[in-house]
Design an enzyme around this catalytic site. Structure first.
Site, PDB file in Angstrom:
ATOM      1  N   CYS A 235      30.807  43.973 -25.510  1.00 54.01           N
ATOM      2  CA  CYS A 235      29.680  42.846 -25.582  1.00 54.01           C
ATOM      3  C   CYS A 235      29.424  42.621 -24.075  1.00 54.01           C
ATOM      4  O   CYS A 235      29.796  41.520 -23.821  1.00 54.01           O
ATOM      5  CB  CYS A 235      29.776  41.831 -26.351  1.00 54.01           C
ATOM      6  SG  CYS A 235      30.687  42.262 -27.925  1.00 54.01           S
ATOM      7  N   ALA A 237      26.756  42.413 -21.872  1.00 52.17           N
ATOM      8  CA  ALA A 237      25.648  41.636 -20.998  1.00 52.17           C
ATOM      9  C   ALA A 237      25.703  40.047 -21.105  1.00 52.17           C
ATOM     10  O   ALA A 237      26.693  39.524 -21.764  1.00 52.17           O
ATOM     11  CB  ALA A 237      24.297  41.865 -21.761  1.00 52.17           C
ATOM     12  N   GLU A 259      25.879  47.120 -24.871  1.00 50.53           N
ATOM     13  CA  GLU A 259      25.101  45.804 -25.300  1.00 50.53           C
ATOM     14  C   GLU A 259      23.958  46.542 -26.432  1.00 50.53           C
ATOM     15  O   GLU A 259      23.515  47.574 -26.108  1.00 50.53           O
ATOM     16  CB  GLU A 259      24.460  45.269 -23.865  1.00 50.53           C
ATOM     17  CG  GLU A 259      23.457  44.346 -24.399  1.00 50.53           C
ATOM     18  CD  GLU A 259      24.135  43.079 -25.154  1.00 50.53           C
ATOM     19  OE1 GLU A 259      23.370  42.698 -26.094  1.00 50.53           O
ATOM     20  OE2 GLU A 259      25.265  42.621 -24.632  1.00 50.53           O
ATOM     21  N   CYS A 357      33.525  31.708 -25.479  1.00 45.20           N
ATOM     22  CA  CYS A 357      33.049  30.266 -24.821  1.00 45.20           C
ATOM     23  C   CYS A 357      33.056  29.120 -25.810  1.00 45.20           C
ATOM     24  O   CYS A 357      32.208  28.510 -25.767  1.00 45.20           O
ATOM     25  CB  CYS A 357      31.964  30.344 -24.009  1.00 45.20           C
ATOM     26  SG  CYS A 357      30.620  31.380 -24.730  1.00 45.20           S
TER      27      CYS A 357
END
Length: 433
Positions: A235, A237, A259, A357
């Protein structure tokens, strides 16, 4: 003849910011999306004021109430008041123009400041500015020489310094000092004051320096693909981690970078080309549809899937965001699919790094737990050991054999964005726990 205060218009920038704040509060719209829709204002200025409000909204609203600003001035639009108070107390410390709202808020400056000071509230200290050297185009030696020429002073710590010693040194940096990160050699650390300075710097424009938070650099650092290896970034980008993987591999080997968003794919192509990534092959499509014949010989995989983003410090939130269990359930389902695909579809894989994140267990420990249950041919490695035990925050101990091996970077204690990392290794044949 001078204009009367009530005939002087509020500066466009304040009106645009207040409009965005009002829409975000009343309609629960995304600040990012609302800023993107704004055509007549300076975007960076909007973002700065709204970020200050996001970081200090409790103090701002309390100060407005204690000072009696809205009670005494019922015609003052509340969101405009919040914007003006934010700028006056936590932003530039001054207001432009002589419109009636501006004059009114200025006249309350002392009361507002006393309210904030009396509550013992201080402006939230920003974290340092991290800059990664793109070693495809620039060496550490060249970077150090350039910084010396700009009269930066390098702050060094002893080789045997603890992680806590390192953090203390970062917090006490003088404004003209910089440090080299203790975990990622190519990462430079600057005083928070210089956050915006680097955005327009020539070294950043030419991609010799990459603006990337230290926490997200740990993904490539822990995956550690050797020079000449074959890597899949599932993944990829916008491409920060892809370019870092390329640096780790000294631009030798092969990186397949996938992507599925057309816009983000174009960004990925642009940055990998500009950053001199000769070994990166950008691929447009859904990684779940790709099998080994498309990416032969993959040995190392980075899985950095879509997530809630709850750990990102540049997010702007202007109201309490309730935990969205439904969204987390859907995200976790996708994350499990992608991570399991990495474990199942590529027979030569040796190591996988999983990164989010997010600070939610549903996207982190629980995803790791489920993937280990359905893919017993993999085991967890200790992220903390991989960092020479110079790290403090690990996963939740309520997840046996999982939590202690995972890693969290936390904004307040690690001075970074909030991220989660897990490192998987393929078991040797017959190997058990």
């Amino acid at each position: 003849m001078s204009k009367k205060p009530h005939s002087v218009k509020v500066p466009t920038q304040y009106r645009a910011t207040a409009k965005i704040l009002k829409s975000a509060l009343q309609q629960r719209k995304s600040i990012k999306a609302l800023i993107a829709e704004e055509k007549h204002a300076r975007v960076r200025s909007l973002q700065a004021v709204l970020k200050h409000y996001s970081d200090n909204r409790g103090a701002i609203e309390s100060a407005i109430e204690q000072a009696g600003l809205l009670k005494d001035n019922p015609s003052l639009e509340p969101c405009l008041a919040k914007v003006l108070v934010t700028e006056l107390i936590f932003g530039r410390k001054q207001l432009n123009g002589d419109s009636r709202p501006v004059q009114t808020v200025r006249s309350y400056q002392e009361k507002l400041q006393q309210a904030v000071s009396g509550a013992g509230i201080q402006k939230k200290a920003p974290n340092p500015r991290y800059v990664r050297i793109n070693t495809n185009l620039y060496s550490l030696a060249e970077a150090l020489e350039h910084l010396a020429g700009e009269e930066w002073r390098r702050k060094e710590i002893p080789a045997d310094a603890s992680y806590d010693d390192f953090l203390k040194a970062v917090k006490s940096m003088e404004e003209d000092e910089f440090m080299i990160d203790m975990h990622v050699e190519g990462v430079l650390i600057f005083h928070p004051k210089w956050g915006s300075y680097w955005v327009t710097h020539d070294l950043v424009r030419t991609k010799k320096f990459i603006l990337q938070n230290k926490a997200t650099c740990l993904a490539a650092e822990l995956l550690a693909p050797p020079v000449g290896s074959t890597v899949l970034d599932m993944c990829a980008a916008p491409g920060m981690k892809t370019t870092h993987l390329c640096n780790v591999m000294q631009n030798k080997g092969r990186i397949y970078a996938v992507e599925q968003s057309a816009d983000r794919y174009r960004d990925l192509c642009d940055i990998t080309e500009q950053a001199g990534c000769e070994i990166v092959s950008p691929t447009f499509g859904d990684v779940l549809t790709f099998l080994p014949d498309r990416f032969p010989g993959v040995e190392y995989i980075l899985v950095d899937p879509s997530c809630s983003g709850s750990g990102m410090q540049n997010r702007i939130t202007v109201c309490d965001e309730p935990k969205d269990d439904r969204r987390l359930y859907l995200l976790a389902g996708l994350q499990i699919k992608i991570l399991s695909h990495a474990m199942n579809a590529f027979p030569d894989v040796k190591r996988i790094a999983y990164c989010t994140c997010s600070l939610w267990k549903e996207e982190n420990e629980q995803v790791v737990q489920r993937c280990l249950q359905i893919n017993p041919s993999f085991k967890l490695l200790s992220c903390k050991k991989a960092l020479r035990n110079k790290w403090n925050n690990v996963g939740d101990k309520e997840y046996p054999k999982i939590g202690k091996n995972c890693l969290y970077a936390l904004p307040d204690s690690d001075l970074t964005d909030g991220i989660f990392l897990a490192l998987f290794e393929k078991r040797r044949e017959g190997e058990k726990d």
